[in-house]
Design a protein around this motif. Structure first.
Motif: not given
Length: 154
Positions: A124-127, A133-135, A139-140
């Motif tokens: 789903c869009k939320e997941c 965001q986690t990725t 990465d940051q």
């Protein structure tokens, strides 16, 4: 007009699956704003009980020319449909689950209408947003640690 690649299993019950895809394409055609692209129709000249490697290459090429991939039927059990979904995902082609059993998010197990094929699962869009965001944060953080190590070696 939108070109929609219509993915549906073929093998197993070939005659009935062909009838289902024919009816599905007729429905979309009747809407007037969708061009249904059916590999089962396009490559009907190939024996469905024989080797499929070359036909799957044809399917990938045809899919790459479409706006979206629409999955129908029991697509999860079809090697060809799964391959098409993975190919669309790699190319960034939106994948839509067109039948009720496909609207369950594999990550949160909730039924949602916005489920899409995402990195090999229905999400789903939320997941999907949470994963992105986690990725990005990982990465940051990796970039920061790399730069720290780089500065330390100077």
């Amino acid at each position: 007009m939108l070109t929609a690649y219509i993915a549906h299993p073929l093998r197993g019950d070939i005659d009935n699956n062909l009838k289902r895809v024919h009816a599905i394409c007729q429905q979309y055609h009747a809407q007037g704003n969708i061009i249904p692209i059916s590999p089962l129709h396009a490559f009907g000249f190939v024996d469905p009980t024989g080797p499929q490697e070359l036909v799957l290459k044809y399917c990938c090429e045809l899919l790459s020319r479409c706006d979206e991939l629409w999955l129908h039927g029991d697509w999860q059990k079809s090697e060809g449909c799964r391959m098409e979904a993975e190919h669309a995902d790699r190319l960034g082609i939106p994948v839509r689950f067109m039948e009720a059993q496909s609207g369950t998010c594999d990550l949160c197990a909730r039924r949602k209408p916005d489920c899409q094929y995402y990195h090999g699962v229905s999400a789903c869009k939320e997941c999907r947003d949470t994963h992105k965001q986690t990725t990005e944060r990982v990465d940051q953080a990796s970039k920061y640690l790399f730069l720290q190590r780089l500065e330390a070696t100077k």
